[in-house]
Design a protein around this motif. Structure first.
Motif: not given
Length: 275
Positions: A162-165, A233-244, A65-75
């Motif tokens: 990103v990693i912390a989130t 369910s809400e936490q999963e949706n928020a995490l999926c949105s964060f990693i794109g 999840l962290i690797r995908r978050g690092l790749e998808a984060n535009t900032d």
């Protein structure tokens, strides 16, 4: 009058001594240091900052999840490009110390009255070297280096965020899973207790009030279970949105399976780990 003038000069000379640098006596230093107690810090030179995130978070699901978050984060990607731009600017400022060379090749063709064409070639060159007499090049180099350090620090800050989130969201899911597991056991216990009270009431050994209170507790536990499932369910949706990624069920481990390198301490707003 002359004696009075000399006495005044003497007083002025001795008065200049009040502007001497003050030196604190050793006795006062010892007494001041003994006024307050100091906390005993662990004898370690290793901190949490010296670890790579792969060494800190060993859960393979979390690492993915962290690797995908690092790749998808535009900032973060923008910060990486800023670092590359600053590196190029620093290289350019370093090359300014070298002399610059310019070549000017030329060629001409000439022919008179149908004669054979004559070809003429010339190669001109020039070189220049700017002497850093007033520190112009040095200041530009320092400015470029400072910009590079700023960009690198910004990139590291974004990567840490990103990693912390992602890690916080992941561990929140594990915590909710554990709460759901405990709540399900609680609901099952209340159901068995209600069934027992119903049997006792038929036998005349329990009253209706006790049964109603037990059923109310069972319903309250079931409502808590539904609320926890909604939070998952809400936490999963928020995490999926964060990693794109599209909303889905997050594949994850359990809270008991988590392992960390050594023992982590929190002292004076700093996390320390002891092997």
């Amino acid at each position: 009058m002359k004696r009075l003038f000399i006495a005044a000069l003497s007083l002025m000379a001795t008065g200049c001594g009040i502007y001497n640098r003050y030196e604190r006596p050793d006795s006062v230093q010892v007494e001041a240091d003994s006024l307050y107690r100091t906390e005993d810090a662990p004898d370690t030179t290793s901190s949490l900052a010296s670890l790579k995130w792969e060494e800190l978070f060993t859960d393979p699901y979390l690492q993915s999840l962290i690797r995908r978050g690092l790749e998808a984060n535009t900032d973060l990607q923008t910060a990486v490009l800023r670092v590359e731009e600053a590196q190029a600017t620093l290289r350019s400022s370093r090359l300014a110390y070298l002399p610059s060379v310019q070549l000017d090749p030329q060629g001409t063709l000439s022919s008179y009255d149908g004669s054979k064409t004559q070809k003429t070639y010339s190669l001109g060159g020039s070189a220049s070297w700017e002497i850093d007499l007033f520190g112009k090049l040095t200041n530009a180099k320092r400015q470029s280096r400072a910009a590079l350090l700023e960009s690198e620090a910004y990139r590291q800050a974004m990567q840490t965020q990103v990693i912390a989130t992602v890690a916080e969201s992941y561990y929140s899911l594990l915590m909710l899973d554990e709460q759901i597991r405990i709540t399900e056991q609680t609901v099952e216990s209340w159901r068995e207790y209600v069934q027992s009270l119903q049997a006792l009431m038929k036998a005349g050994e329990a009253d209706r009030a006790t049964l109603s209170q037990a059923e109310a507790s069972r319903l309250s536990a079931e409502a808590s279970l539904l609320s926890l499932q909604q939070q998952v369910s809400e936490q999963e949706n928020a995490l999926c949105s964060f990693i794109g990624e599209a909303s889905r069920n997050i594949e994850r481990g359990t809270l008991d399976e988590q392992q960390f390198p050594g023992t982590v301490y929190y002292l004076n707003n700093i996390y320390l780990y002891i092997n």
